[in-house]
Scaffold this active site. Structure first.
Site, PDB file in Angstrom:
ATOM      1  N   LYS A  13      11.089   0.826   5.203  1.00 44.27           N
ATOM      2  CA  LYS A  13      10.063   1.673   4.579  1.00 44.27           C
ATOM      3  C   LYS A  13      10.318   3.142   4.913  1.00 44.27           C
ATOM      4  O   LYS A  13      10.772   3.452   6.032  1.00 44.27           O
ATOM      5  CB  LYS A  13       8.690   1.220   5.117  1.00 44.27           C
ATOM      6  N   SER A  63       0.348  -0.129   1.536  1.00 43.08           N
ATOM      7  CA  SER A  63       1.207   0.967   1.185  1.00 43.08           C
ATOM      8  C   SER A  63       2.688   0.613   1.119  1.00 43.08           C
ATOM      9  O   SER A  63       3.462   1.351   0.512  1.00 43.08           O
ATOM     10  CB  SER A  63       1.008   2.091   2.208  1.00 43.08           C
ATOM     11  N   SER A 105      -1.174  -3.018   5.113  1.00 43.86           N
ATOM     12  CA  SER A 105      -0.061  -2.584   4.255  1.00 43.86           C
ATOM     13  C   SER A 105       1.150  -3.482   4.207  1.00 43.86           C
ATOM     14  O   SER A 105       2.042  -3.249   3.401  1.00 43.86           O
ATOM     15  CB  SER A 105       0.389  -1.190   4.661  1.00 43.86           C
TER      16      SER A 105
END
Ligand code: GLN
Length: 476
Positions: free
Chosen positions: A76, A151, A175
């Site tokens: 990420k 997210s 997330s």
């Protein structure tokens, strides 16, 4: 034909010399190109991934390969990787190159994993749909008109669309679990402090965790056992020994399971998710486990507590981005004060600004006690309730999300509707306990449904073992 759908597949092909790491990386690179429109990757590390693959191939040939040889991982855009750019999907970090590598990432590299690129996400991890990214939205491969969740949306889609073997995300309030549910994957949020946060861009430091997306439990457990553990660079990382999760997956006990009445009866819960959750609870009863309904009257306070505390922490953490030290600086500034103001006004997106303002407000002298201190107290109550329950029961089962993946734009003008997406994931975050989301069938539109399991702190081994059992019982 889809290949390399699990690390087990990869290891078998490597063993019989049917493939090598270079071919594996090339396969994923090809997939990334074909599915570029999903927008999961922000940057593909083509050259360094191929170089690393060649090195690992040599190590395999000489019998010196690490435990993750052949595993290809995406990270990420909030985890730093030496000499590579990262942005936390924010304009404010445009062009910033990291001088070091996050501990969690480094441990995987040390075991010969190959890092193939960085993955799109909501800006600074704030969001539930991956629509708040300077790199643009990510499409859910199950239905491209829908969000992948957030997210860590890019991390979810990268595994969903087979662009890498597993991926790292971060989970502050859901997330990893929520996008895992939206894309039909396994996603874990470990116990707070189980994995070092060194090199993870802070959002809300007392909640932030690094989690994993995978297609199956074993891959997830293996990556976790390598990533977890003490770290001299993060004094909050727990020193508790890390069990070999991937070797402890066998499950043949009878256990006690609680489910929370308020989650099942929540008016926000989609019909098919309720049905699938109830049906798995029923299966567990049939299998001889003790399954009991428990009341959780604090449920309605969990989201407000989470959003007060995380925005407060975010407002403090994000104060460092002022145009002086990192990335973007407004070209329109004419003196020091306007440089701060314009850099922050132009560099942060709408949602991040909203949270900084909310956080600054709850921390301000006149409102500190009414909001921040109060929320800390409620956090303690929620944590105590959850831990006590998990002393009585082995697991708590609940839906991961109130709905399946929603359409782009559906919640864009209503931040509260977006925050409600986190209704079932924030309890584990506020309490610090680990939670796993697993696929549990699909709704009538063919969209994946997730089921969530919580266990007490540091019981990841128990969570993974029960998770693999549940994968077999579930509605998949
Ligand atoms: N959707 C939640 C939020 O926006 C969770 C984010 C996260 O876990 N990083 O805060």
């Amino acid at each position: 034909m889809e290949k390399f759908l699990s690390f087990d597949d990869i290891q078998k092909s490597l063993e019989i010399r049917e493939t090598d790491c270079k071919a594996i990386v090339n396969y994923y690179l090809q997939n990334i190109q074909t599915k570029a429109h999903l927008n999961a990757f922000v940057e593909v590390y083509k050259e360094s991934a191929l170089e690393q693959a060649a090195k690992v191939d040599e190590k395999i040939a000489s019998g010196k390969a690490g435990r993750l040889a052949g595993m290809v991982i995406g990270i990420k855009d909030v985890l730093v990787y030496k000499d590579h750019e990262f942005n936390a999907s924010s304009k404010i970090l445009k062009g910033f190159i990291s001088q070091f590598t996050a501990t969690a990432v480094q441990r995987l590299i040390d075991e010969d994993a190959i890092i193939i690129g960085r993955l799109n996400c909501d800006e600074f991890g704030m969001g539930s749909s991956n629509e708040n990214s300077v790199h643009g939205k990510v499409l859910n491969a199950a239905d491209e008109s829908r969000v992948p969740g957030g997210s860590s949306g890019g991390s979810a889609v990268a595994v969903q669309a087979n662009l890498c073997t597993v991926s790292l995300g971060t989970d502050t309030g859901g997330s990893v679990r929520q996008p895992a549910a939206f894309t039909g994957l396994v996603g874990i949020k470990p116990t707070y402090s189980r994995v070092s946060r060194w090199g993870l861009i802070a959002y809300a430091s007392s909640f932030d965790t690094i989690g994993i997306f995978s297609r199956n439990i074993r891959d997830n457990a293996l990556v976790m056992e390598i990533m977890a553990g003490p770290d001299n660079f993060d004094s909050t990382a727990s020193r508790k020994p890390v069990p070999k999760y991937s070797e402890l997956l066998h499950f043949d006990k009878r256990v006690k399971i609680a489910y929370l009445k308020e989650t099942i009866e929540s008016p926000a819960l989609q019909k098919e998710i309720k049905e699938n959750t109830l049906s798995i609870l029923e299966r567990l009863k049939e299998e001889g486990h003790e399954v009991e309904e428990v009341e959780f009257p604090l449920l309605k306070y969990v989201l407000p507590t989470y959003y007060i505390l995380t925005t407060a922490e975010a407002s403090s953490n994000l104060s460092r981005y002022d145009g002086v030290k990192y990335g973007f600086r407004s070209p329109n500034a004419h003196n020091l004060e306007s440089m701060y103001k314009m850099t922050r006004s132009e560099g942060f997106g709408e949602e991040v600004k909203r949270r900084i303002m909310l956080g600054t407000f709850v921390l301000s002298a006149s409102y500190y006690d009414a909001y921040f201190t109060k929320a800390q107290k409620v956090r303690r109550l929620i944590k105590e309730f959850t831990e006590n329950l998990l002393n009585k029961y082995d697991y708590i089962l609940l839906p991961t999300t109130p709905s399946t993946a929603f359409k782009f734009g559906e919640h864009s003008n209503d931040p509260v509707a977006m925050y409600l997406e986190d209704l079932f994931t924030v309890q584990a975050s506020v309490s610090g306990v680990p939670a796993l989301s697993l696929p549990n069938g699909k709704d009538q539109q063919g969209l994946p449904i997730g089921i969530q399991v919580m266990a007490n702190s540091f019981k990841e081994a128990e969570l993974y073992a029960f998770g693999s059992y549940l994968m077999e019982l579930s509605n998949n």
